[in-house]
Write a protein that holds these residues in place. Structure first.
Motif, short mmCIF file in Angstrom:
data_model
loop_
_atom_site.label_atom_id
_atom_site.label_comp_id
_atom_site.label_asym_id
_atom_site.label_seq_id
_atom_site.Cartn_x
_atom_site.Cartn_y
_atom_site.Cartn_z
N UNK A 52 1.27 -1.29 -0.10
CA UNK A 52 -0.15 -0.19 -0.10
C UNK A 52 1.07 1.17 -0.01
N UNK A 53 1.92 1.49 0.68
CA UNK A 53 2.68 2.70 0.79
C UNK A 53 3.70 2.51 -0.61
N UNK B 181 -12.36 11.62 1.91
CA UNK B 181 -11.46 10.18 1.07
C UNK B 181 -11.78 10.41 -0.46
N UNK B 182 -10.52 10.14 -1.01
CA UNK B 182 -10.99 9.74 -2.56
C UNK B 182 -10.27 11.20 -3.47
N UNK B 183 -9.89 11.67 -2.34
CA UNK B 183 -9.17 13.11 -3.18
C UNK B 183 -7.72 13.97 -2.57
N UNK B 184 -7.03 14.12 -3.49
CA UNK B 184 -6.13 15.22 -2.54
C UNK B 184 -5.14 16.32 -3.27
N UNK B 185 -5.33 17.51 -2.17
CA UNK B 185 -4.62 18.28 -2.10
C UNK B 185 -3.90 18.85 -2.73
N UNK B 186 -3.55 19.24 -3.81
CA UNK B 186 -2.11 20.41 -4.37
C UNK B 186 -1.78 21.35 -3.70
N UNK C 169 -4.54 5.11 -0.12
CA UNK C 169 -4.37 5.86 0.92
C UNK C 169 -5.36 5.89 2.28
N UNK C 170 -6.11 5.04 2.32
CA UNK C 170 -7.16 4.71 3.60
C UNK C 170 -6.03 3.51 4.68
N UNK D 234 0.44 4.98 9.42
CA UNK D 234 1.38 5.92 10.01
C UNK D 234 1.52 6.52 11.00
N UNK D 235 1.50 6.83 12.52
CA UNK D 235 2.80 7.60 13.26
C UNK D 235 3.46 8.41 13.57
#
Length: 181
Positions: free
Chosen positions: A49-50, A79-84, A101-102, A108-109
């Motif tokens: 996934x990574x 969910x489903x959107x990445x902002x640049x 992504x989920x 991730x921590x």
């Protein structure tokens, strides 16, 4: 004569102890360090996934490259959107991309924070958070990353430590932290 032998033994014993002490200090000081087990597990348990997410970001970087690096943000709330943040675009994700992504977001921590920033630059994708003191970096060709997030402005040159997780994944932290020694 016995006094001289005893004195000589004491001097030799102290000399050996001092040499050993300096030897242990040198080994500790110059050892490359290690990646904490929980961080290795974070990446290794979800490596596919990574890697899929890193390659998704990198493909976008190659397609829309206008800068030397891109600052992108993924929000669990959208969910489903990445902002640049670099150019204001929104990247619509496929179902597979959103699912990966989920997984990354959930696992991730670093530095007691979740993942909220991704920096993409030539050959690298850096997963980090707002604190910016630690990151997990994907190296497309296996080269060791030179930056914790992305190439800094010339006036801000941070000293970092880089620890290899796998052939393509690295844990990077600012030198002053050294929490894993």
């Amino acid at each position: 004569m016995k006094k001289e032998t005893k004195k000589r033994r004491i001097i030799i014993g102290i000399s050996i102890a001092v040499v050993l002490m300096f030897g242990f200090i040198a080994v500790w000081w110059f050892s490359p360090g290690y990646v904490p087990e929980r961080l290795q597990a974070m990446v290794l348990d979800h490596e596919s996934d990574y890697t899929f997410v890193a390659e998704t970001y990198y493909a976008d970087f190659q397609a829309y490259r206008k800068e030397d690096s891109l600052d992108m943000a993924y929000s669990d709330g959208e969910k489903g959107i990445v902002f640049c943040a670099t150019d204001g675009r929104k990247l619509e994700l496929t179902e597979a991309e959103a699912a990966s992504m989920e997984v990354v977001y959930a696992s991730y921590l670093l530095d007691e924070r979740t993942w909220d920033r991704t920096y993409v630059y030539e050959g690298f994708v850096s997963f980090c958070n707002i604190k910016g003191r630690e990151s997990i970096v994907y190296s497309r060709n296996g080269e060791k990353p030179q930056y914790i997030n992305a190439p800094p402005p010339p006036e801000r040159d941070e000293k970092i430590h880089v620890f290899k997780i796998t052939d393509h994944w690295y844990y990077v932290q600012i030198s002053g932290m050294l929490s894993n020694r």
